[in-house]
Write a protein that holds these residues in place. Sequence first.
Motif, mmCIF file in Angstrom:
data_model
loop_
_atom_site.group_PDB
_atom_site.id
_atom_site.type_symbol
_atom_site.label_atom_id
_atom_site.label_comp_id
_atom_site.label_asym_id
_atom_site.label_seq_id
_atom_site.Cartn_x
_atom_site.Cartn_y
_atom_site.Cartn_z
ATOM 1 N N LEU A 79 0.763 -1.364 0.036
ATOM 2 C CA LEU A 79 -0.061 0.072 -0.058
ATOM 3 C C LEU A 79 0.895 1.306 0.283
ATOM 4 O O LEU A 79 2.218 1.373 0.156
ATOM 5 C CB LEU A 79 -0.988 0.035 1.052
ATOM 6 N N SER A 80 0.229 2.385 -0.194
ATOM 7 C CA SER A 80 0.778 3.799 -0.454
ATOM 8 C C SER A 80 1.961 4.268 0.449
ATOM 9 O O SER A 80 3.179 4.380 0.114
ATOM 10 C CB SER A 80 -0.192 4.940 -0.464
ATOM 11 N N SER A 117 -6.674 2.024 -7.407
ATOM 12 C CA SER A 117 -6.934 2.927 -6.134
ATOM 13 C C SER A 117 -7.180 4.449 -6.370
ATOM 14 O O SER A 117 -6.625 4.793 -7.420
ATOM 15 C CB SER A 117 -5.713 2.839 -5.096
ATOM 16 N N ILE A 118 -7.792 5.142 -5.607
ATOM 17 C CA ILE A 118 -7.759 6.646 -5.480
ATOM 18 C C ILE A 118 -6.086 7.108 -5.554
ATOM 19 O O ILE A 118 -5.971 8.353 -5.991
ATOM 20 C CB ILE A 118 -8.618 7.362 -4.402
ATOM 21 N N TYR A 142 3.314 4.254 -5.332
ATOM 22 C CA TYR A 142 2.192 3.578 -5.313
ATOM 23 C C TYR A 142 1.253 3.987 -6.378
ATOM 24 O O TYR A 142 0.629 3.076 -7.107
ATOM 25 C CB TYR A 142 1.174 3.658 -3.859
ATOM 26 N N PHE A 169 -10.389 1.477 -5.761
ATOM 27 C CA PHE A 169 -10.920 1.508 -4.678
ATOM 28 C C PHE A 169 -10.422 2.707 -3.742
ATOM 29 O O PHE A 169 -9.261 3.336 -4.011
ATOM 30 C CB PHE A 169 -10.298 0.289 -3.550
ATOM 31 N N PRO A 170 -11.397 3.306 -2.833
ATOM 32 C CA PRO A 170 -11.087 4.285 -2.047
ATOM 33 C C PRO A 170 -10.449 3.729 -0.551
ATOM 34 O O PRO A 170 -10.279 2.440 -0.619
ATOM 35 C CB PRO A 170 -12.495 4.986 -1.582
ATOM 36 N N GLY A 171 -10.207 4.274 0.432
ATOM 37 C CA GLY A 171 -9.905 3.365 1.749
ATOM 38 C C GLY A 171 -11.146 2.613 2.099
ATOM 39 O O GLY A 171 -12.310 2.939 2.016
ATOM 40 N N GLY A 182 -1.304 1.569 4.846
ATOM 41 C CA GLY A 182 -2.070 2.702 3.806
ATOM 42 C C GLY A 182 -2.109 4.040 4.522
ATOM 43 O O GLY A 182 -1.738 4.058 5.626
ATOM 44 N N THR A 183 -2.614 4.997 3.686
ATOM 45 C CA THR A 183 -2.817 6.332 4.080
ATOM 46 C C THR A 183 -4.032 6.607 4.545
ATOM 47 O O THR A 183 -4.389 7.442 5.668
ATOM 48 C CB THR A 183 -2.595 7.324 2.764
ATOM 49 N N THR A 184 -5.003 5.764 4.264
ATOM 50 C CA THR A 184 -6.459 5.853 4.679
ATOM 51 C C THR A 184 -6.717 4.933 6.013
ATOM 52 O O THR A 184 -7.674 4.887 6.517
ATOM 53 C CB THR A 184 -7.413 5.228 3.529
ATOM 54 N N TRP A 279 -4.252 13.322 -3.097
ATOM 55 C CA TRP A 279 -5.461 12.583 -3.768
ATOM 56 C C TRP A 279 -6.733 13.539 -3.892
ATOM 57 O O TRP A 279 -6.769 14.463 -3.153
ATOM 58 C CB TRP A 279 -5.735 11.291 -2.689
HETATM 59 C C1 AKB Z 1 -3.852 3.391 0.932
HETATM 60 O O1 AKB Z 1 -4.105 4.248 1.578
HETATM 61 O O2 AKB Z 1 -2.927 3.184 0.361
HETATM 62 C C2 AKB Z 1 -5.080 2.534 0.422
HETATM 63 C C3 AKB Z 1 -5.629 2.963 -0.963
HETATM 64 C C4 AKB Z 1 -6.592 4.002 -0.846
HETATM 65 O O3 AKB Z 1 -5.278 2.429 -1.846
HETATM 66 N N1 AKB Z 1 -6.154 2.094 1.445
#
Ligand code: AKB
Length: 317
Positions: A79-80, A117-118, A142, A169-171, A182-184, A279
Amino acid sequence: MKRIMITGACGQIGTELTAKLREIYGQDNVLATDLRRPEEGSRVLEGPFEELDVTDAEKMDRIAEAFKADTIMHMAALLSATAEKNPVFAWNLNMGGLLNALEVARKHNMQFFTPSSIGAFGPNTPKDDTPQTTIQRPTTMYGVNKVSGELLCDYYFHRFGVDTRGVRFPGLISHVKEPGGGTTDYAVEIYFKAVREGKYTSYIDKGTFMDMMFMDDAIDAIIKLMEAPADKLEDRNAFNVTAMSIDPEMVAASIRKEIPDFELDYDVDPVRQAIAESWPNSIDASEAKRQWGFDPKFDLDTMTKEMLSAIREKENK
Ligand code: AKB
């Protein structure tokens, strides 16, 4: 009956996706794979399981062939936030794994799903109601992987006729398996901390809006898209999907409806905050709704109720 092979089956999405697919298509028709065997007692082990490093193309091909899979769902990825710590490793894992999975799908004529992903959007993408087709110049590794992945999946569809499908996908918010890197992730952690400690310190600042969705809606979206008639799909690999656009204050307000003295404060992490700011605030999911009937059921308050009651049950609180 479908024969589905999943990579990254022990991850945040994979765990729940594996269980749901086995419920629908039969325990023995869904092969879970992951880098390491999960602990005994894990639901993933209720059906067939194989250890698989997705950068091992030969083993992936051998396992898919032996299982006689007709569908591959490629979920294994960094993930990010983790990808930003080790960008070269992230490129090799995210892109190498994807290319191997696409090759398996091409050779064995399999249907294919992988999530974007977003994170595939960047700072110069329109921030609000971000359309599906728009500027994509992400500033994270990412994001670079996700844009490249969307293009690669489109390429396999147009060049080789592989039935590739995917969503952005969002979070994703879930109480079954906590996400990692992840960031979310704050939007998951906040619920666990609310139940365990009655307070949370957010690494994402107030007023930072990102799209989110409850895991049940995410799993339904995957299944719906995979079952959609091919002739209804004008697009393939980059459907915007979302259920809500929220910031930490909104999540806290929703939690306070259940836990009135819940406290939220901030200790902003500059790396994840910068990613979040690059984002969109909110994306437009109208094409997914129009082309294959995307229809999320959970809003913020119904999701909060579900998250808190499931975590309380799990933690005996
Ligand atoms: C992330 O935060 O990296 C993931 C995503 C939004 O793709 N949850």
